[in-house]
Design an enzyme around this catalytic site. Sequence first.
Site, short mmCIF file in Angstrom:
data_model
loop_
_atom_site.label_atom_id
_atom_site.label_comp_id
_atom_site.label_asym_id
_atom_site.label_seq_id
_atom_site.Cartn_x
_atom_site.Cartn_y
_atom_site.Cartn_z
N HIS A 144 0.39 -1.28 0.27
CA HIS A 144 -0.02 -0.32 0.00
C HIS A 144 0.71 0.77 -0.30
O HIS A 144 0.26 1.69 0.86
CB HIS A 144 -0.65 0.16 1.19
CG HIS A 144 -1.55 -1.09 1.24
ND1 HIS A 144 -2.82 -0.74 2.22
CD2 HIS A 144 -1.98 -1.72 0.40
CE1 HIS A 144 -3.69 -2.31 2.04
NE2 HIS A 144 -2.81 -3.55 0.93
N GLU A 236 -12.66 2.46 -4.73
CA GLU A 236 -13.32 3.40 -4.92
C GLU A 236 -12.48 4.47 -5.97
O GLU A 236 -11.75 4.37 -5.89
CB GLU A 236 -13.50 4.34 -3.40
CG GLU A 236 -14.19 3.29 -2.49
CD GLU A 236 -14.45 4.03 -0.77
OE1 GLU A 236 -14.97 3.48 -0.22
OE2 GLU A 236 -13.56 6.01 -0.70
N TYR A 246 -12.26 11.19 3.96
CA TYR A 246 -12.78 10.14 3.17
C TYR A 246 -12.88 8.51 3.86
O TYR A 246 -13.56 7.38 3.17
CB TYR A 246 -11.68 9.09 1.76
CG TYR A 246 -11.66 10.66 0.94
CD1 TYR A 246 -12.93 10.58 0.15
CD2 TYR A 246 -11.21 12.12 0.78
CE1 TYR A 246 -13.25 12.04 -0.61
CE2 TYR A 246 -10.79 13.13 -0.03
CZ TYR A 246 -12.31 13.08 -0.39
OH TYR A 246 -12.47 14.12 -1.27
#
Length: 362
Positions: A144, A236, A246
């Site tokens: 990530h 998303e 978010y």
Amino acid sequence: MRGFILACLTFVPGAALALDTDIGPVNVQAVATGLDQPWGVAQMPNGDLLVTERDGALKRISGGQVRDVAGVPPVAAEGQGGLLDITLAHDFATTRSLFLTYAKEQGRGSGTALAAAELSADGSRLENLRDLFESAPGGRTGRHFGSRVVEAADGTLLVTIGDRGDRPSAQDRSLHNGSIVRVNRDGTVPGDNPFVGQAGVLPEIWSYGHRNPQGAGLDARGVMWTAEHGARGGDEVNRVQKGANYGWPVISYGVHYSGGKIGEGTAKPGMEQPAHYWDPSIAPSGLMVYQGDMFPEWRGDMFVGSLKFSYISRLDVSGETAREVEQIESDETLRVRDIVEAPDGSILFISVGNGAVYRISR
């Protein structure tokens, strides 16, 4: 001799093939093959391409040859890390400036870093390489990194950073994890960033609560959009706003890989809703909002690559929302990693599954 072969590979562009789309057949043609884990692509004004490979190589594709570009930074090429995105500066034609993102070693871990450099006049090397930003505190996992870089209309740089596999850190603004950061081209912090001067908050943060945004692009109004990996479901598209949260991992439309519930549900006051989400997950990567003349039917539409299902998602954008209206799929769209609009309005995309860059044109 082996070193020369690696540095200068000749290829023959493939014949243009017909690709069926909702606007009728278009051409798709290989412009480079034999690449090793390609991640980001940019087209220079003279038509040459620059392509990053995750293991740390930068390639220049010119005149039927793939050549190494020297002077790239050392990278932590482990897990999802390595040499990642590349973006040419708006004034590249006069300054030769470009920006790279990469996984940088930080002690026993690594973090997402942003570097700037100038491409030499002959295109063979990077000059004046310098880091503009690196995430703090980094992490010891290889997951990530996010790692797209976009130059906004005002010249500031927006960089996506994932949560590094540490879910709660995306809500911790004393860390860069799970955020979009915004810096000037010299690496300084813009004075109008939303959290400048707030105690306990890193001033580079522009928005937060992101999981792993691997796609990012601007629309015609200069608004930034991101494509973000969810967990199991819940990928998303987000319309990025200054100072916004978010929601990850407090809200999500996905579940944990074990099937367990994530956070508190799908909505919470003070947290943004996605413009679009996919369930099941498509593993979205590069994102581009088309603004060119070659395909006027697509102007204003968003294109997002799918790593999992190997297609290009075309989304209709209406205000603050988007919806998938087409899946462009062929043998060439195997694990689409990046997608960009070329200066002539054609569309370039990377198929990491084929180790190739393709061009879509009329």
